[in-house]
Scaffold this motif. Structure first.
Motif, PDB file in Angstrom:
ATOM      1  N   THR A 115     -55.455 -36.933 -41.869  1.00 27.67           N
ATOM      2  CA  THR A 115     -54.035 -37.099 -41.565  1.00 27.67           C
ATOM      3  C   THR A 115     -53.853 -38.211 -40.541  1.00 27.67           C
ATOM      4  OG1 THR A 115     -54.097 -35.486 -39.763  1.00 27.67           O
ATOM      5  CG2 THR A 115     -53.607 -34.652 -41.979  1.00 27.67           C
ATOM      6  N   LEU A 116     -52.591 -38.613 -40.353  1.00 30.17           N
ATOM      7  CA  LEU A 116     -52.302 -39.698 -39.413  1.00 30.17           C
ATOM      8  C   LEU A 116     -52.692 -39.307 -37.996  1.00 30.17           C
ATOM      9  CD1 LEU A 116     -51.132 -42.532 -39.558  1.00 30.17           C
ATOM     10  CD2 LEU A 116     -48.880 -41.581 -39.062  1.00 30.17           C
ATOM     11  N   TYR A 117     -52.348 -38.072 -37.587  1.00 29.76           N
ATOM     12  CA  TYR A 117     -52.704 -37.656 -36.227  1.00 29.76           C
ATOM     13  C   TYR A 117     -54.205 -37.439 -36.098  1.00 29.76           C
ATOM     14  CZ  TYR A 117     -52.757 -32.756 -37.885  1.00 29.76           C
ATOM     15  OH  TYR A 117     -53.034 -31.578 -38.548  1.00 29.76           O
ATOM     16  N   GLY A 118     -54.871 -37.033 -37.187  1.00 30.27           N
ATOM     17  CA  GLY A 118     -56.327 -36.881 -37.156  1.00 30.27           C
ATOM     18  C   GLY A 118     -57.027 -38.203 -36.921  1.00 30.27           C
ATOM     19  N   ILE A 119     -56.557 -39.240 -37.590  1.00 32.36           N
ATOM     20  CA  ILE A 119     -57.133 -40.581 -37.419  1.00 32.36           C
ATOM     21  C   ILE A 119     -56.903 -41.092 -36.007  1.00 32.36           C
ATOM     22  CG2 ILE A 119     -56.950 -42.991 -38.175  1.00 32.36           C
ATOM     23  CD1 ILE A 119     -56.233 -41.881 -40.973  1.00 32.36           C
ATOM     24  N   VAL A 120     -55.695 -40.843 -35.468  1.00 35.73           N
ATOM     25  CA  VAL A 120     -55.383 -41.279 -34.102  1.00 35.73           C
ATOM     26  C   VAL A 120     -56.273 -40.566 -33.085  1.00 35.73           C
ATOM     27  CG1 VAL A 120     -53.602 -41.241 -32.304  1.00 35.73           C
ATOM     28  CG2 VAL A 120     -53.016 -41.959 -34.625  1.00 35.73           C
ATOM     29  N   LYS A 161     -52.902 -28.536 -24.807  1.00 33.46           N
ATOM     30  CA  LYS A 161     -52.528 -29.942 -24.637  1.00 33.46           C
ATOM     31  C   LYS A 161     -52.592 -30.683 -25.972  1.00 33.46           C
ATOM     32  CE  LYS A 161     -54.472 -34.215 -22.916  1.00 33.46           C
ATOM     33  NZ  LYS A 161     -55.680 -34.828 -22.322  1.00 33.46           N
ATOM     34  N   ILE A 162     -53.658 -30.456 -26.743  1.00 27.62           N
ATOM     35  CA  ILE A 162     -53.822 -31.136 -28.036  1.00 27.62           C
ATOM     36  C   ILE A 162     -52.807 -30.617 -29.050  1.00 27.62           C
ATOM     37  CG2 ILE A 162     -55.375 -31.435 -30.001  1.00 27.62           C
ATOM     38  CD1 ILE A 162     -56.058 -33.192 -27.655  1.00 27.62           C
ATOM     39  N   VAL A 163     -52.553 -29.314 -29.037  1.00 28.01           N
ATOM     40  CA  VAL A 163     -51.558 -28.728 -29.950  1.00 28.01           C
ATOM     41  C   VAL A 163     -50.194 -29.365 -29.714  1.00 28.01           C
ATOM     42  CG1 VAL A 163     -50.306 -26.630 -30.564  1.00 28.01           C
ATOM     43  CG2 VAL A 163     -52.781 -26.536 -30.193  1.00 28.01           C
ATOM     44  N   GLU A 164     -49.827 -29.505 -28.435  1.00 30.80           N
ATOM     45  CA  GLU A 164     -48.543 -30.121 -28.087  1.00 30.80           C
ATOM     46  C   GLU A 164     -48.534 -31.604 -28.467  1.00 30.80           C
ATOM     47  OE1 GLU A 164     -44.639 -29.971 -26.669  1.00 30.80           O
ATOM     48  OE2 GLU A 164     -46.077 -28.360 -27.051  1.00 30.80           O
ATOM     49  N   GLU A 165     -49.660 -32.254 -28.272  1.00 29.57           N
ATOM     50  CA  GLU A 165     -49.776 -33.677 -28.615  1.00 29.57           C
ATOM     51  C   GLU A 165     -49.590 -33.892 -30.120  1.00 29.57           C
ATOM     52  OE1 GLU A 165     -53.259 -37.067 -28.245  1.00 29.57           O
ATOM     53  OE2 GLU A 165     -53.092 -35.582 -26.632  1.00 29.57           O
ATOM     54  N   ILE A 166     -50.205 -33.038 -30.928  1.00 23.56           N
ATOM     55  CA  ILE A 166     -50.072 -33.132 -32.388  1.00 23.56           C
ATOM     56  C   ILE A 166     -48.631 -32.860 -32.808  1.00 23.56           C
ATOM     57  CG2 ILE A 166     -50.731 -32.051 -34.569  1.00 23.56           C
ATOM     58  CD1 ILE A 166     -53.512 -31.601 -33.391  1.00 23.56           C
ATOM     59  N   LYS A 167     -48.025 -31.840 -32.191  1.00 27.13           N
ATOM     60  CA  LYS A 167     -46.640 -31.483 -32.518  1.00 27.13           C
ATOM     61  C   LYS A 167     -45.702 -32.646 -32.230  1.00 27.13           C
ATOM     62  CE  LYS A 167     -43.026 -28.138 -31.331  1.00 27.13           C
ATOM     63  NZ  LYS A 167     -42.680 -26.967 -30.455  1.00 27.13           N
ATOM     64  N   ASN A 168     -45.816 -33.251 -31.053  1.00 27.74           N
ATOM     65  CA  ASN A 168     -44.952 -34.374 -30.683  1.00 27.74           C
ATOM     66  C   ASN A 168     -45.210 -35.594 -31.563  1.00 27.74           C
ATOM     67  OD1 ASN A 168     -43.780 -32.890 -28.621  1.00 27.74           O
ATOM     68  ND2 ASN A 168     -45.231 -33.594 -27.084  1.00 27.74           N
ATOM     69  N   PHE A 169     -46.472 -35.807 -31.909  1.00 28.89           N
ATOM     70  CA  PHE A 169     -46.823 -36.937 -32.773  1.00 28.89           C
ATOM     71  C   PHE A 169     -46.153 -36.799 -34.134  1.00 28.89           C
ATOM     72  CE2 PHE A 169     -49.387 -39.067 -35.944  1.00 28.89           C
ATOM     73  CZ  PHE A 169     -49.680 -40.298 -35.356  1.00 28.89           C
ATOM     74  N   ASN A 170     -46.197 -35.608 -34.699  1.00 31.55           N
ATOM     75  CA  ASN A 170     -45.597 -35.382 -36.018  1.00 31.55           C
ATOM     76  C   ASN A 170     -44.084 -35.536 -35.977  1.00 31.55           C
ATOM     77  OD1 ASN A 170     -48.036 -34.931 -37.339  1.00 31.55           O
ATOM     78  ND2 ASN A 170     -47.992 -32.742 -36.960  1.00 31.55           N
ATOM     79  N   ILE A 171     -43.443 -35.067 -34.900  1.00 35.78           N
ATOM     80  CA  ILE A 171     -41.991 -35.204 -34.768  1.00 35.78           C
ATOM     81  C   ILE A 171     -41.597 -36.682 -34.739  1.00 35.78           C
ATOM     82  CG2 ILE A 171     -40.045 -34.838 -33.196  1.00 35.78           C
ATOM     83  CD1 ILE A 171     -41.354 -32.175 -32.410  1.00 35.78           C
TER      84      ILE A 171
END
Length: 337
Positions: free
Chosen positions: A82-87, A276-286
């Motif tokens: 996924t995009l966030y996985g690659i980042v 922290k990572i869960v929140e980071e992924i959530k914000n990235f997807n939004i």
């Protein structure tokens, strides 16, 4: 028969002409190339409103598609694609390589422990050229980037769900053992390695297959075919190495482990993403889910480009400022004068 054929052609010609006239009338009605002139301003504004609503539907369609891709990746344990996985891989690969290099230096200096000695196996993932000069490895942590990438890929693949430490550790150990085999295969059979590597690039890969699993099967088949000599790592060694890699990912703040009691005498250790990572992924997807609309043909002719930021589509997504349908109509009319 000779008289009927021209009659049929004439009828066909009349039908084609009628269809052509209809198309021309429609083009005249909506305008050609963005140069629309129509005395009925209300109808024109209404059509622009329809276009803006249509473009908003494109954005919603893109969001739905993005969310479906994420959901499918989570279900298939393929979040690293996924995009966030690659980042996340790009963000942590350098830091993880530095930590691995530091741990290997500690291991070579004589630090004891099963997890430390398991790092010796990981050294098989490096090509022979890396050992020509011992100082080369110590001064270049990036030699571990391939190992770091494999580790991060396997950790991120299930980062949205929890997994047991043992299961993740074995998965990491198995993936690194495969990389060690491929590295030795490359050193010993470079020509054959290049042939297989070329086969596994670009358009040669089947699009409907799990790319990682497909590559693993192809490499395993080729190495077995050429009788590669390799002593498989024991499950215990794979476990120790995997646990060590997970502990390094914990130091980076990527994951954490938690002990949970299943009954009075049994405790299972689980690995999960940090808050922290869960929140980071959530914000990235939004932030990113609306960046890839489901593009469809426009209902209206595209706007002429006023500047590099205003033109083409009508909605705010494609222009730096939001305008009402009436404002867009007035703007286009000014362009056409």
């Amino acid at each position: 028969m000779g008289t009927e054929l021209p009659k049929t052609n004439a009828n066909s010609s009349v039908e084609e002409k009628s269809l052509l006239q209809q198309q021309l009338e429609e083009l005249v009605k909506v305008g050609v190339g963005g140069k629309f002139r129509n005395q009925n301003t209300e109808d024109y504004v209404k059509k622009i409103e329809e276009e803006i609503a249509f473009e908003e539907a494109m954005i919603r369609g893109g969001i739905t598609r993005y969310q479906k891709l994420i959901k499918d990746a989570v279900v298939d344990s393929q979040e690293s694609t996924t995009l966030y996985g690659i980042v996340l891989q790009q963000k942590y690969i350098t830091e993880l390589s530095k930590l691995i290099n530091k741990e290997v230096e500690s291991m070579t200096s004589g630090v004891a422990g099963n997890r430390q000695t398991a790092l010796k196996l990981m050294c098989q993932c490096l090509p022979k050229s890396a050992f020509i000069n011992e100082e080369f490895i110590h001064n270049n942590p990036n030699v571990w980037d391939t190992v770091s990438l494999i580790a991060l890929k396997n950790v991120i693949d299930g980062i949205s769900a929890e997994t047991t430490l043992n299961k993740l550790a074995i998965k990491l150990g198995t993936a690194l053992m495969l990389e060690a085999k491929i590295t030795i295969f490359k050193d010993e059979e470079k020509d054959k390695y290049n042939q297989v590597a070329k086969r596994l690039t670009g358009k040669n890969m089947p699009q409907n297959a799990n790319r990682y699993l497909y590559k693993r099967k192809v490499w395993t088949y080729c190495m077995n075919k050429h009788n590669l000599q390799f002593d498989d790592w024991s499950k215990e060694s794979q476990l120790h190495l995997g646990v060590k890699i997970v502990s390094l990912c914990e130091q980076l703040g990527l994951v954490r482990h938690q002990n949970r009691k299943t009954n009075k005498i049994k405790t299972i250790c689980y690995v999960e993403a940090t808050p922290k990572i869960v929140e980071e992924i959530k914000n990235f997807n939004i932030k990113n889910e609306a960046l890839y609309p489901k593009y469809l043909p426009m209902l209206m002719p595209p706007r002429e480009w006023e500047n590099p930021f205003v033109g083409g589509y009508y909605g705010k997504k494609h222009n730096y400022k939001q305008q009402s349908a009436k404002e867009i109509s007035q703007s286009i009319n000014k362009e056409n004068k």
